[in-house]
Enzyme design. Structure first.
Site, PDB file in Angstrom:
ATOM      1  N   SER A  77       0.970  -1.309   0.136  1.00  0.00           N
ATOM      2  CA  SER A  77      -0.108  -0.065  -0.173  1.00  0.00           C
ATOM      3  C   SER A  77       0.949   1.066  -0.085  1.00  0.00           C
ATOM      4  O   SER A  77       1.800   1.282   0.642  1.00  0.00           O
ATOM      5  CB  SER A  77      -0.858   0.179   1.314  1.00  0.00           C
ATOM      6  OG  SER A  77      -1.784   1.282   1.139  1.00  0.00           O
ATOM      7  N   TYR A 147      -7.128   6.149   2.537  1.00  0.00           N
ATOM      8  CA  TYR A 147      -6.113   5.162   3.266  1.00  0.00           C
ATOM      9  C   TYR A 147      -6.921   4.733   4.367  1.00  0.00           C
ATOM     10  O   TYR A 147      -6.897   3.225   4.682  1.00  0.00           O
ATOM     11  CB  TYR A 147      -4.921   6.047   3.661  1.00  0.00           C
ATOM     12  CG  TYR A 147      -3.858   4.994   4.294  1.00  0.00           C
ATOM     13  CD1 TYR A 147      -3.135   4.065   3.809  1.00  0.00           C
ATOM     14  CD2 TYR A 147      -3.512   5.378   5.737  1.00  0.00           C
ATOM     15  CE1 TYR A 147      -2.132   3.419   4.250  1.00  0.00           C
ATOM     16  CE2 TYR A 147      -2.453   4.602   6.368  1.00  0.00           C
ATOM     17  CZ  TYR A 147      -1.686   3.538   5.560  1.00  0.00           C
ATOM     18  OH  TYR A 147      -0.890   2.787   6.158  1.00  0.00           O
TER      19      TYR A 147
END
Ligand code: UDP
Length: 313
Positions: A77, A147
């Protein structure tokens, strides 16, 4: 027979240290990374190691790995605020579709799955310090939401695979971490301040600098994650260093440590920037027998030497 681990995001800052740790523990590593924010230099020293394999792949697409797999550690990520603001859709996709694919691989291989979650699931917390049973205060539609919500979804689907598909799962909530292999330009306060101090530029403290963070040295974090992987704990565990500092104090520390002539200047605070952050690590202490060992002064010294070598100063 050696065990095999898959590390997604294995060319990133944390992922690459995790690859090193697993190999040092006698585990074979298959590192998967699409190099969006990861860097091949972080794993160059492992190339040619018979216990290491690198596959360049975007884990939001079906993941194929040959042979037995014992552990899957999902670390892929973008992870710094400027990275996920630059790649918002990829961030949402890797936290959701990527976690789904990695869990699917764990189910197929009968492997234990560990999710890299984050203190960001607590958002701008109204409980301080943050304990694992706090549900958080996240703005889903703010800039950081891409996020935070992706990681919250990732935790939810991880628990669902545990409950409904009986996949063995672990969830680590990672707090601010630093150390060698951090990108100088990743936009985070720590590398930004070091870069600015070493180049004699103004140090940009956002807002009034009264917001707090708690910085953990990377080797401590990796040790905690490894212990969690080997434990029986299914519910999330905070791993971080509880030593809290304001960003302004931290900027002063960097100036002092580097002997820089840089001035500290105050600029605009980004939207939804959390005002405080400090892990409550009671759970990690009691069930993993873990606590951080590296003081901030020691960790910063090691990190300063790394940044100096990168900048050739
Ligand atoms: N920050 C800052 N100057 C910078 C970068 C960040 O003052 O050049 C602040 C940021 O607003 C936040 C804190 O430092 O309050 C830590 O930010 P970072 O991006 O390192 O991580 P976060 O904990 O916010 O994810």
């Amino acid at each position: 027979m050696k065990k095999t681990a898959v590390v997604t995001g294995g060319a990133g800052f944390l992922g690459s240290h995790l690859c090193d740790k697993l190999i040092a523990e006698g585990i074979k590593v298959i590192c998967i990374d699409n190099l969006l924010t990861g860097n091949i230099e972080n794993i160059e020293h492992l190339m040619g190691n018979e216990n290491f394999l690198f596959i360049k792949h975007d884990v939001t697409n079906f993941i194929h790995v040959p042979g037995n797999v014992d552990y899957i550690l999902h670390f892929a990520s973008p992870a710094s605020p400027i990275d996920y603001l630059k790649f918002p859709i990829q961030t949402l996709k890797v936290g959701s579709l990527g976690t789904h694919k990695a869990l699917g691989l764990a189910k197929e291989k009968n492997a234990r799955f560990l999710l890299a979650s984050t203190s960001e699931v607590y958002g701008d917390p109204v409980v301080h310090p943050q304990k694992e049973d706090y549900w958080g205060n996240v703005n889903p539609i703010g800039p950081r939401g891409v996020y935070d919500e992706a990681k919250r979804f990732a935790e939810a689907i991880t628990m669902a695979y545990n409950r409904y598909h009986c996949v063995e799962t672990r969830i680590v909530r990672i707090f601010n971490t630093y150390g060698p292999r951090m990108r100088l330009n990743d936009g985070r306060a720590l590398p930004a301040f070091f870069g600015q101090a070493l180049k004699g530029e103004d140090i940009t403290v956002f807002g009034d600098g009264k917001q707090t963070r708690s910085f953990c040295f990377v080797s401590d974090l990796i040790d905690g994650i490894f212990r969690l992987l080997m434990s029986n704990e299914v519910e999330p565990v905070n791993i971080g260093n509880p030593e809290e500092i304001t960003i302004e104090e931290f900027a002063k520390e960097v100036v002092k440590l580097t002997g820089s002539k840089s001035r500290i200047i105050f600029t605009e605070l980004p939207e939804d920037d959390p005002k405080v952050r400090q892990p409550d690590i009671t759970k990690a202490k009691s069930i993993l027998n873990w606590e951080p060992k590296i003081s901030r002064s020691k960790g910063l010294e090691i990190t300063l030497n790394y940044f100096k070598s990168k900048l050739n100063v």
